[in-house]
Structures are given as C-alpha cells and as structure tokens.
Scaffold this motif. Sequence first.
Motif, PDB file in Angstrom:
ATOM      1  N   HIS A  55       0.850  -1.192   0.000  1.00  0.00           N
ATOM      2  CA  HIS A  55       0.000   0.000   0.000  1.00  0.00           C
ATOM      3  C   HIS A  55       0.889   1.247   0.000  1.00  0.00           C
ATOM      4  O   HIS A  55       1.844   1.328   0.786  1.00  0.00           O
ATOM      5  N   PHE A  71      -7.480   0.188  -6.497  1.00  0.00           N
ATOM      6  CA  PHE A  71      -8.659  -0.559  -6.060  1.00  0.00           C
ATOM      7  C   PHE A  71      -9.460   0.234  -5.036  1.00  0.00           C
ATOM      8  O   PHE A  71      -8.936   1.148  -4.396  1.00  0.00           O
ATOM      9  N   VAL A  74     -10.930  -2.142   0.749  1.00  0.00           N
ATOM     10  CA  VAL A  74     -11.021  -3.604   0.768  1.00  0.00           C
ATOM     11  C   VAL A  74     -12.156  -4.052   1.684  1.00  0.00           C
ATOM     12  O   VAL A  74     -12.489  -3.371   2.658  1.00  0.00           O
ATOM     13  N   THR A  75     -12.759  -5.193   1.356  1.00  0.00           N
ATOM     14  CA  THR A  75     -13.916  -5.667   2.126  1.00  0.00           C
ATOM     15  C   THR A  75     -13.821  -7.170   2.406  1.00  0.00           C
ATOM     16  O   THR A  75     -14.818  -7.890   2.369  1.00  0.00           O
ATOM     17  N   GLY A  76     -12.625  -7.641   2.694  1.00  0.00           N
ATOM     18  CA  GLY A  76     -12.464  -9.069   3.003  1.00  0.00           C
ATOM     19  C   GLY A  76     -12.828  -9.388   4.438  1.00  0.00           C
ATOM     20  O   GLY A  76     -13.277  -8.524   5.193  1.00  0.00           O
ATOM     21  N   GLY A  77     -12.626 -10.635   4.802  1.00  0.00           N
ATOM     22  CA  GLY A  77     -12.858 -11.084   6.168  1.00  0.00           C
ATOM     23  C   GLY A  77     -14.284 -11.492   6.408  1.00  0.00           C
ATOM     24  O   GLY A  77     -15.139 -11.327   5.564  1.00  0.00           O
TER      25      GLY A  77
ATOM     26  N   GLN B  80       0.384  -9.439   1.889  1.00  0.00           N
ATOM     27  CA  GLN B  80      -0.158  -8.658   3.004  1.00  0.00           C
ATOM     28  C   GLN B  80      -0.525  -9.554   4.187  1.00  0.00           C
ATOM     29  O   GLN B  80      -0.282  -9.201   5.339  1.00  0.00           O
ATOM     30  N   MET B 133      -7.217 -10.449  12.607  1.00  0.00           N
ATOM     31  CA  MET B 133      -8.502 -10.226  11.939  1.00  0.00           C
ATOM     32  C   MET B 133      -8.705  -8.760  11.566  1.00  0.00           C
ATOM     33  O   MET B 133      -9.117  -8.443  10.440  1.00  0.00           O
ATOM     34  N   LEU B 136      -6.299  -7.709   8.785  1.00  0.00           N
ATOM     35  CA  LEU B 136      -6.768  -8.296   7.518  1.00  0.00           C
ATOM     36  C   LEU B 136      -7.895  -7.454   6.917  1.00  0.00           C
ATOM     37  O   LEU B 136      -7.936  -7.217   5.704  1.00  0.00           O
ATOM     38  N   LYS B 137      -8.793  -6.988   7.779  1.00  0.00           N
ATOM     39  CA  LYS B 137      -9.934  -6.192   7.311  1.00  0.00           C
ATOM     40  C   LYS B 137      -9.491  -4.877   6.669  1.00  0.00           C
ATOM     41  O   LYS B 137     -10.203  -4.340   5.824  1.00  0.00           O
ATOM     42  N   THR B 138      -8.368  -4.316   7.092  1.00  0.00           N
ATOM     43  CA  THR B 138      -7.941  -3.041   6.524  1.00  0.00           C
ATOM     44  C   THR B 138      -6.871  -3.185   5.444  1.00  0.00           C
ATOM     45  O   THR B 138      -6.777  -2.342   4.558  1.00  0.00           O
ATOM     46  N   ASP B 139      -6.055  -4.239   5.488  1.00  0.00           N
ATOM     47  CA  ASP B 139      -4.900  -4.324   4.586  1.00  0.00           C
ATOM     48  C   ASP B 139      -4.996  -5.377   3.485  1.00  0.00           C
ATOM     49  O   ASP B 139      -4.319  -5.260   2.467  1.00  0.00           O
ATOM     50  N   ALA B 140      -5.747  -6.429   3.700  1.00  0.00           N
ATOM     51  CA  ALA B 140      -5.733  -7.541   2.735  1.00  0.00           C
ATOM     52  C   ALA B 140      -6.649  -7.221   1.550  1.00  0.00           C
ATOM     53  O   ALA B 140      -7.784  -6.765   1.726  1.00  0.00           O
ATOM     54  N   THR B 141      -6.156  -7.490   0.349  1.00  0.00           N
ATOM     55  CA  THR B 141      -6.831  -7.043  -0.874  1.00  0.00           C
ATOM     56  C   THR B 141      -7.888  -8.041  -1.357  1.00  0.00           C
ATOM     57  O   THR B 141      -7.695  -8.784  -2.317  1.00  0.00           O
ATOM     58  N   PHE B 142      -9.023  -8.016  -0.641  1.00  0.00           N
ATOM     59  CA  PHE B 142     -10.209  -8.795  -1.019  1.00  0.00           C
ATOM     60  C   PHE B 142     -11.366  -7.821  -1.246  1.00  0.00           C
ATOM     61  O   PHE B 142     -11.466  -6.801  -0.552  1.00  0.00           O
TER      62      PHE B 142
END
Lengths: 77, 164
Positions: A55, A71, A74-77, B80, B133, B136-142
Amino acid sequence: MSIKVKFFATLRESLDIDQVDVDAAKAPTVADAWHAATAGAVMPDHVLCALNLEHVPPETAVSDGDEVAFFPPVTGG
Amino acid sequence: MRWPSFHRSLAGKPVAVILLEQSFDPAELLNAQQAQIDAAAGEGSYGALATFVGTMRDSNEGDAVVAMRLEHYPEMTEQQLQKIIDTASQRWPLIDALIAHRVGEIVPGDPIVLTAVWSKHRAAAFDACRYLMEALKTDATFWKKETLADNSERWVERNTPGYS
C-alpha cells in the motif's frame, strides 16, 4: 520501459480495464500511472494505491518494471 | 494437503497463509496445523489457542443475499497476510499462527475467514488473533460482490466496525 497497471473490483468494471502496460516515461508517480492508464480519467477520492504489492500514497515515485494497482476500499474477512 | 498453502518459519515452526477456492472446514485446518506444530515442537508446546471464524450471512443492509463472489489481488493478498502474521509475531510471543481465507463463489453459511493463534498463554493468543482479523480487514486485498434474491449484484462498499 513500461509499468504494469492493474485495476480491481469496481474500478476494473467501471473503467473496463483489467491490466495495461504504460510507458514508464509517462508515469513518474503512482498518480501519473493512473492518468496514463485511464486516458486522463479523474481518480475518485476513495481509490487506494499499491506499488509492487505494498500500500502506498498516490504521490509515490514509480520506476521502470514496477507494478502499480488501483482498487476501492477492501472488504475481506 | 489438498489446498494451496504458503509456509514460512516463525521461530522454526510452521506459519501458514492459506487461500481457498472451495468451501473449508475450520476444524480440519486447525487440526492439520496443530499436527504440524506438534511434529515441530512436540505435544504440549502451547497452552492457548484463540480462533476467529467469519461466515457468510444471508442478509446485508436489510436485503437477502443469496451468494457472494470474493475477488482478490492474489500476489498482494498473500504478501499482506504474511506481513500481518509477521507483525503479530513481533508484537506477541506466538508459537504459531494461521490465516485461511476463501476466494471465489460462496454461499450463506460458508466460512469466509479463519484466524488462529497458538501461544503459551491466553493473553497473546486473544490479542494477536484479534489483531490478525482487524489488520486483515484493513490491509488484505479482497473485495466482496453480493448477489441478491432478484439476481442483481452489488459490491460491498465498506466493512462494519470491528469494535462494539
């Protein structure tokens, strides 16, 4: 002498670009890579940027051979 | 293992980031990881395991959701997630950590994410698991795209807060 530019999620759909190579001379920064790849489209405020999988802010300098990505939040998890 | 996994060493012990294209059983992943920890460090090396499992709801923003597609940026996601585990291992005395995350098509009830931390005592396990967790919610690219009951699709625009 090129920079790989990738777009994800809403940006990929709205710009209709998955991935494009741009001339490194036209993209000294990440923000410049956006403009070169999108033919000058305005970058939306929420857009996040990455340089070589990290980033970064849009003013970050780019070098030949780098990979830049854009992008939405992000909205994972 | 039948899933792709990316192992790095945390004090010589297994640490995993696992991205899965098919539905997974969190207990199965935890058992497999513990077998590796036991093989590397011997049984009884840890005294605490904290886990979090996120699953897909059948509704969002007041609408019924029938399916979801998880897009990601493969190389960056992996990097990440590994970085998040590395940071946690520097902040807390961890014995092992695991992050597993779905990509592709998922349906309500499916596990989406598993974070797990093994440590000698509960403090590090609880705190590091929460850190994995939230980071992951702020940094992982999903990115999530939902399919609603009328077959229309919409991108999820933001995550809900992690703290009540």
